[in-house]
Design a protein around this motif. Structure first.
Motif, short mmCIF file in Angstrom:
data_model
loop_
_atom_site.label_atom_id
_atom_site.label_comp_id
_atom_site.label_asym_id
_atom_site.label_seq_id
_atom_site.Cartn_x
_atom_site.Cartn_y
_atom_site.Cartn_z
N LYS A 1 17.17 10.74 0.81
CA LYS A 1 17.37 9.69 2.01
C LYS A 1 16.13 10.28 3.07
O LYS A 1 16.06 11.16 3.18
CB LYS A 1 18.56 9.75 2.56
N ASP A 2 15.18 9.10 3.03
CA ASP A 2 14.00 9.42 3.80
C ASP A 2 13.43 10.54 3.44
O ASP A 2 12.85 11.30 4.57
CB ASP A 2 14.47 9.35 5.51
N GLY A 3 13.23 10.80 2.12
CA GLY A 3 12.39 12.03 1.74
C GLY A 3 12.91 13.23 1.72
O GLY A 3 12.53 14.12 1.04
N LYS A 4 14.37 13.28 2.14
CA LYS A 4 15.16 14.52 2.05
C LYS A 4 16.25 14.64 1.03
O LYS A 4 16.76 13.57 0.54
CB LYS A 4 15.67 14.66 3.29
N LEU A 5 16.43 15.86 0.33
CA LEU A 5 17.42 15.95 -0.41
C LEU A 5 18.91 15.62 0.19
O LEU A 5 19.26 16.19 1.09
CB LEU A 5 17.62 17.32 -0.83
N GLY B 1 0.68 -1.12 0.02
CA GLY B 1 -0.01 0.04 0.02
C GLY B 1 0.84 1.37 0.11
O GLY B 1 0.26 2.40 0.04
N LYS B 2 2.07 1.21 -0.22
CA LYS B 2 2.92 2.46 -0.19
C LYS B 2 3.94 2.60 -1.39
O LYS B 2 4.03 1.55 -2.02
CB LYS B 2 3.97 2.22 1.09
N TYR B 3 4.19 3.67 -1.66
CA TYR B 3 5.07 3.85 -2.89
C TYR B 3 6.32 3.25 -2.51
O TYR B 3 6.93 3.53 -1.23
CB TYR B 3 5.32 5.31 -3.01
N LYS C 1 10.92 4.35 -1.09
CA LYS C 1 10.93 3.50 0.07
C LYS C 1 10.01 3.89 1.17
O LYS C 1 10.02 4.96 1.60
CB LYS C 1 12.22 3.27 0.70
N ASP C 2 8.99 2.80 1.31
CA ASP C 2 7.84 3.36 2.52
C ASP C 2 7.18 4.46 2.50
O ASP C 2 7.31 5.32 3.41
CB ASP C 2 8.65 2.99 3.86
N ASN C 3 6.68 5.03 1.07
CA ASN C 3 6.22 6.30 0.91
C ASN C 3 7.09 7.38 0.99
O ASN C 3 6.70 8.67 1.06
CB ASN C 3 5.29 6.50 1.77
N LYS C 4 8.35 7.34 0.99
CA LYS C 4 9.41 8.43 0.97
C LYS C 4 10.23 8.43 -0.21
O LYS C 4 10.72 7.25 -0.72
CB LYS C 4 10.17 8.58 2.34
N THR D 1 6.96 7.74 -10.76
CA THR D 1 6.79 9.08 -10.75
C THR D 1 5.76 9.72 -10.22
O THR D 1 4.58 9.21 -10.23
CB THR D 1 6.53 9.09 -12.43
N TYR D 2 5.89 10.65 -9.39
CA TYR D 2 4.96 11.53 -8.74
C TYR D 2 4.85 12.75 -9.42
O TYR D 2 5.50 13.73 -9.19
CB TYR D 2 5.33 11.36 -7.33
#
Length: 141
Positions: free
Chosen positions: A113-117, A65-67, A90-93, A72-73
């Motif tokens: 990394k974990d949604g961050k640049l 259920g996660k990206y 990975k896990d919606n991030k 592509t978003y």
């Protein structure tokens, strides 16, 4: 194979296994949200396309259920309207290699990394380097 329509108008057309969405299927909700793709145990899993009424769209891989994986978003609302991210999740991030293009035309290319640049290069709309990132720290050029 079957079709399920709930009293509120939510609809699923596709494959089932043990009473759960499993395999290929299409889910639509009354508000216009739609998912077309693979399912596993009632969750988006595998390749699929999610669209929402505001124009937000994700095309790519899912896990539980996660990206997760390549995708592509396209941002359809909010402060990121018109921004596009193409890369790994990975896990919606955002996680791994990717390119984030801002609606203004500037972009970031590199590692997330974990949604961050995390480690990469920022460019203006003309392709000039404006900053670099190393371990999440931005350095102006």
């Amino acid at each position: 194979q079957g079709t399920y329509t709930s009293p509120d108008g939510t609809k699923y057309v596709g494959e089932y296994n043990d009473g759960k969405y499993h395999g290929q299927g299409t889910y639509t909700s009354p508000d216009g949200t739609k998912y077309v793709g693979e399912w596993k145990d009632d969750k988006y899993h595998g390749q699929g396309t999610y669209t929402s009424p505001d124009g937000t769209k994700y095309v790519g891989e899912w896990k539980d259920g996660k990206y997760h994986g390549q995708g592509t978003y396209i941002f359809g609302s909010g402060p990121h309207l018109g921004d596009i991210y193409v890369g790994e999740w990975k896990d919606n991030k955002k996680h791994g290699q990717g390119t984030y293009t801002f609606a203004s035309g500037s972009k970031y290319v590199g590692e997330f990394k974990d949604g961050k640049l995390w480690k990469g290069t920022e460019f203006d709309k003309d392709g000039n380097v404006t900053a670099t990132f190393s371990d999440g720290v931005r350095t102006e050029k």
